[in-house]
Design a protein around this motif. Structure first.
Motif, short mmCIF file in Angstrom:
data_model
loop_
_atom_site.label_atom_id
_atom_site.label_comp_id
_atom_site.label_asym_id
_atom_site.label_seq_id
_atom_site.Cartn_x
_atom_site.Cartn_y
_atom_site.Cartn_z
N TYR A 1 0.82 -1.21 0.00
CA TYR A 1 0.00 0.00 0.00
C TYR A 1 0.85 1.27 0.00
N GLY A 2 2.13 1.10 -0.34
CA GLY A 2 3.02 2.25 -0.45
C GLY A 2 3.37 2.89 0.87
N LYS A 3 3.41 2.12 1.95
CA LYS A 3 3.69 2.67 3.27
C LYS A 3 4.76 1.85 3.97
N ALA B 1 -8.87 -0.18 8.77
CA ALA B 1 -8.85 -0.94 7.53
C ALA B 1 -9.59 -0.21 6.41
N GLY B 2 -10.67 0.47 6.75
CA GLY B 2 -11.42 1.20 5.74
C GLY B 2 -10.63 2.33 5.12
N ALA B 3 -9.70 2.93 5.88
CA ALA B 3 -8.89 4.02 5.34
C ALA B 3 -7.74 3.50 4.50
N LEU B 4 -7.28 2.27 4.73
CA LEU B 4 -6.13 1.75 4.00
C LEU B 4 -6.54 0.98 2.75
N LEU B 5 -7.55 0.13 2.86
CA LEU B 5 -7.95 -0.72 1.74
C LEU B 5 -8.78 0.08 0.74
N HIS B 6 -8.73 -0.37 -0.51
CA HIS B 6 -9.56 0.25 -1.55
C HIS B 6 -11.04 0.02 -1.21
N GLU C 1 -10.04 -16.24 -1.41
CA GLU C 1 -9.25 -15.64 -2.48
C GLU C 1 -10.10 -14.59 -3.17
N MET C 2 -9.49 -13.48 -3.53
CA MET C 2 -10.21 -12.43 -4.22
C MET C 2 -9.20 -11.53 -4.94
N ARG C 3 -9.71 -10.78 -5.90
CA ARG C 3 -8.90 -9.81 -6.62
C ARG C 3 -8.99 -8.48 -5.88
N ILE C 4 -7.84 -7.95 -5.48
CA ILE C 4 -7.83 -6.68 -4.75
C ILE C 4 -7.17 -5.61 -5.60
N GLU C 5 -7.57 -4.37 -5.32
CA GLU C 5 -7.01 -3.22 -6.02
C GLU C 5 -6.05 -2.50 -5.09
N LEU C 6 -4.85 -2.21 -5.62
CA LEU C 6 -3.81 -1.57 -4.85
C LEU C 6 -3.53 -0.18 -5.41
N PRO C 7 -2.85 0.66 -4.67
CA PRO C 7 -2.52 2.00 -5.19
C PRO C 7 -1.76 1.92 -6.51
N GLY C 8 -2.00 2.90 -7.36
CA GLY C 8 -1.35 2.92 -8.66
C GLY C 8 -2.08 2.12 -9.72
N GLY C 9 -3.31 1.69 -9.43
CA GLY C 9 -4.07 0.93 -10.41
C GLY C 9 -3.67 -0.53 -10.51
N ARG C 10 -2.81 -1.00 -9.61
CA ARG C 10 -2.39 -2.40 -9.65
C ARG C 10 -3.51 -3.31 -9.14
N VAL C 11 -3.60 -4.48 -9.76
CA VAL C 11 -4.59 -5.48 -9.37
C VAL C 11 -3.87 -6.79 -9.10
N LYS C 12 -4.16 -7.42 -7.98
CA LYS C 12 -3.52 -8.68 -7.60
C LYS C 12 -4.57 -9.70 -7.19
N GLU C 13 -4.26 -10.97 -7.47
CA GLU C 13 -5.05 -12.08 -6.94
C GLU C 13 -4.43 -12.49 -5.60
N ILE C 14 -5.19 -12.37 -4.53
CA ILE C 14 -4.64 -12.58 -3.19
C ILE C 14 -5.42 -13.68 -2.47
N ARG C 15 -4.69 -14.57 -1.83
CA ARG C 15 -5.29 -15.55 -0.93
C ARG C 15 -5.08 -15.04 0.50
N THR C 16 -6.16 -14.91 1.25
CA THR C 16 -6.11 -14.32 2.59
C THR C 16 -6.57 -15.33 3.62
#
Length: 661
Positions: free
Chosen positions: A183-185, A195-200, A223-238
């Motif tokens: 998240y660039g931090k 969490a609401g302030a950090l996550l998309h 598992e879900m597709r998450i959106e990260l800063p800079g328009g990046r998209v990742k498939e993440i298993r949580t």
């Protein structure tokens, strides 16, 4: 009863002492008969005093144990036999016997060096309770230690996963470097942030139900597709693991006060899995195409074998030429198109003979582009650019030309005849991560790119673009095999192909081909056709398809050859022995039963070297195998016309050694 001694006084003292012991005992002789005991033994085991007599057998005590269930569940007879056998083998036994009131009696049986057997017992109730309390304390401390170690392991910054600790109010209490960097931090900047302030917002909305489950104490994996800063998209298993209270003074034990979060990037794994599934699907479709080609070519051979003579006959009859042109000519044309389609299917299946050689790709691409420019619409530009000093690649040049032709023509259709098509050729260094996705070794490759500014494709179309018979064109606009053939050529060349496209943004097809150093030897020119023998020998036709055999018999006979027929390889072998005048054997390779055409040809070459051999098939892989196994044999690909049949029979007649006929 105490053992006897020489001194009665000493014997009385010893007997009194033994009876005062807290431990019970019973001594048996070598025949397992009771010889000594104390009262404590009978009291602890609740044995009847009738058994307290010299000579009582050990079996009596064992039977009581078994009947009371002291040895556990099972038939008493089997348990008695098991225990007596163990005692006879001098096995030491130690068991805890549960008694009424929660008492625990430890019973021990062991062999004596003199040959007897000693059975002792003791009340170990207090000892066992103490041991249980110690074990519970050790287990509790072990769990606490394990939880502490697990917590420390999870929050380690070197773990290849994002890790965070979140409280019940969804505030971050901890984040490792990998999680914060996504998240660039920095980790310290995440602590205390909600969490609401950090996550998309979309990520938060989709994952909120999982967080709620974790707050209620559930262990959650998703598992879900998450959106990260800079328009990046990742498939993440949580993985979410709840944290609960253990100290009563801090709150209700078991209350969830937060949870641990572990996230793993599975983007590459899912892409690799998708690529593998696509490759497996293409391979399965290829095997299917190869499997049906033989029967399909047999049908086409029968059709052409009957339609062509009929067409020739109608053409010679007055007044029937219009009928010929109206009905037969389209049927013959359709059969020929079917033969061409089968040939393309075989190429897709990668079963056709493949002849790679070191090729100057830049030169080949320049030549193909020069030829294609004249066939493109005036409003469509074909731009070709190659880097200097490119190495060669090991490819089949005809396959390369076919692949580039298909890509350019598809680009032409996508542009609607206006715009530009760019063909570029350069070197590309494939890094390990990208190589893993493409199932290629990392290293340097030649990269051929065909880009257009046409209509582009949707994600669903890109996913299926290389499937046989899939096309986005209107009905009748294409067979859907062009790009499948490109895919087959690239895989044969040990390369990879990738497409990037989006609706309205054109498409870019990228082909990677392995580099080679140096040039290969020029191909050996084909030998000139053999001279046509004047005589027409007896032909033995071997074909398991009756209709096809009937059609071929008529065609061969029409050429002036005498002919015999056989349905199987075994029948053909027998005819070759009985009929010495057989001069040519024309056999299908796949006869449906042993021996097949290859085995038949090998047998005849060994036993009848004077017979000319010709093999036919609708499968290119079988013809290629025949060419390798039987050099010099005449080969005929189904379906075929009269000229090809004549040429094959003449080649077979000419191949036999002189003087052998």
């Amino acid at each position: 009863m105490p053992p006897e001694t020489a001194d009665p006084r000493r014997a009385a003292l010893l007997s009194e002492a033994l009876h005062e012991l807290e431990q019970g005992y019973a001594v048996f002789d070598e025949h397992f008969r009771l010889v000594a005991w104390n009262e404590r033994f009978f009291a602890l085991h609740d044995f009847p005093l009738e058994l307290a007599a010299p000579g009582v057998e050990y079996r009596a005590f064992v039977t009581l144990f078994a009947e009371r269930g002291d040895y556990g569940p099972g038939e008493p007879e089997r348990l008695v036999a098991w225990r007596l056998a163990g005692a006879a083998r001098h096995e030491r036994i130690q068991i805890d016997l549960a008694k009424p009131g929660g008492r625990v009696i430890e019973a021990v049986g062991r062999h004596l060096p003199s040959g007897g057997y000693l059975s002792t017992c003791a009340d170990v109730t207090d000892r066992r309770r103490h041991e249980a309390r110690l074990e519970a304390a050790v287990e509790e401390r072990s769990r606490a230690l394990s939880a502490s170690e697990a917590r420390l392991a999870l929050i380690a910054d070197e773990v290849p996963a994002g890790i965070a600790h979140i409280d019940r109010e969804m505030r971050f209490l901890y984040a490792n470097r990998r999680f914060a960097a996504a998240y660039g931090k920095r980790p310290g900047e995440v602590i205390g942030v909600s969490a609401g302030a950090l996550l998309h917002p979309r990520t938060m909305a989709q994952s909120s139900r999982y967080f709620e489950q974790a707050r209620r104490g559930a262990q959650v994996d998703f598992e879900m597709r998450i959106e990260l800063p800079g328009g990046r998209v990742k498939e993440i298993r949580t993985l979410l693991r709840p944290e609960t209270l253990t100290a009563p003074e801090a709150g209700a034990p078991g209350e969830v006060i937060g949870f641990y979060l572990l996230s793993i990037d599975v983007t590459r794994r899912k892409a690799t899995t998708g690529a593998l599934m696509r490759a497996q699907k293409m391979d399965a479709l290829g095997r299917m195409a190869s499997g049906i080609s033989h029967d399909f070519n047999n049908l086409l051979t029968v059709l052409l074998g009957n339609l062509l003579p009929l067409s020739d006959e109608l053409a010679t009859r007055e007044g029937l030429a219009p009928l010929n042109a109206e009905y037969l000519a389209p049927a013959i044309s359709a059969a020929r198109r079917g033969a061409a389609l089968t040939s393309r299917l075989l190429t897709l299946a990668r079963r056709e003979q493949y002849a790679p050689e070191p090729t100057d790709i830049a030169e080949a691409v320049a030549e193909i582009c020069a030829l294609l420019r004249s066939s493109l619409p005036r409003g469509l530009d074909l731009l070709e650019e190659s880097a200097a000093g490119l190495p060669q690649a090991l490819v089949d040049r005809a396959g390369l030309e076919m692949a580039l032709l298909n890509l350019v023509l598809n680009a032409r259709d996508a542009t609607g005849g206006t715009g530009a098509i760019r063909v570029t050729l350069d070197c590309h260094s494939l890094p390990p991560g990208e190589a893993e996705l493409l199932y290629l070794p990392a290293g340097r490759y030649l990269r051929l790119r065909v880009a257009d500014d046409g209509c582009g494709m949707s994600a669903e179309q890109v996913e299926r673009i290389f499937e046989p018979f899939f096309t986005s064109k209107a009905a009748g606009g294409g067979s859907g095999l062009g790009l499948s053939m490109v895919y087959g050529f690239v895989k044969q060349s040990n390369g990879a192909i990738h497409v990037e496209s989006a609706p309205g943004q054109g498409a870019v097809f990228s082909i990677l081909l392995p580099e080679v150093e140096g040039a290969g030897a020029a191909p050996t020119p084909a030998a000139p056709p053999a001279a046509v023998p004047a005589a027409r020998p007896l032909v033995l036709l071997v074909e398991d398809d009756r209709e096809l055999r009937r059609s071929l018999r008529r065609r061969i006979a029409a050429l002036g050859y005498p002919i015999l027929e056989a349905e199987t390889g075994a029948e053909a072998q027998a005819l070759a022995v009985r009929v010495g005048s057989v001069g040519i054997v024309l056999s299908d390779i796949d006869l449906g039963a042993a021996p097949d055409g290859l085995a038949l040809a090998r047998h005849l070459r060994a036993t009848r070297p004077g017979i000319g051999l010709a093999l036919m098939s609708g499968r290119g892989d079988l013809l290629a195998r025949a060419a390798l196994d039987l050099p010099g044999v005449a080969l005929l690909a189904k379906p075929f016309d009269e000229a090809e049949l004549v040429q094959t029979l003449r080649a077979a007649q000419a191949q036999a050694p002189k003087g052998a006929r």
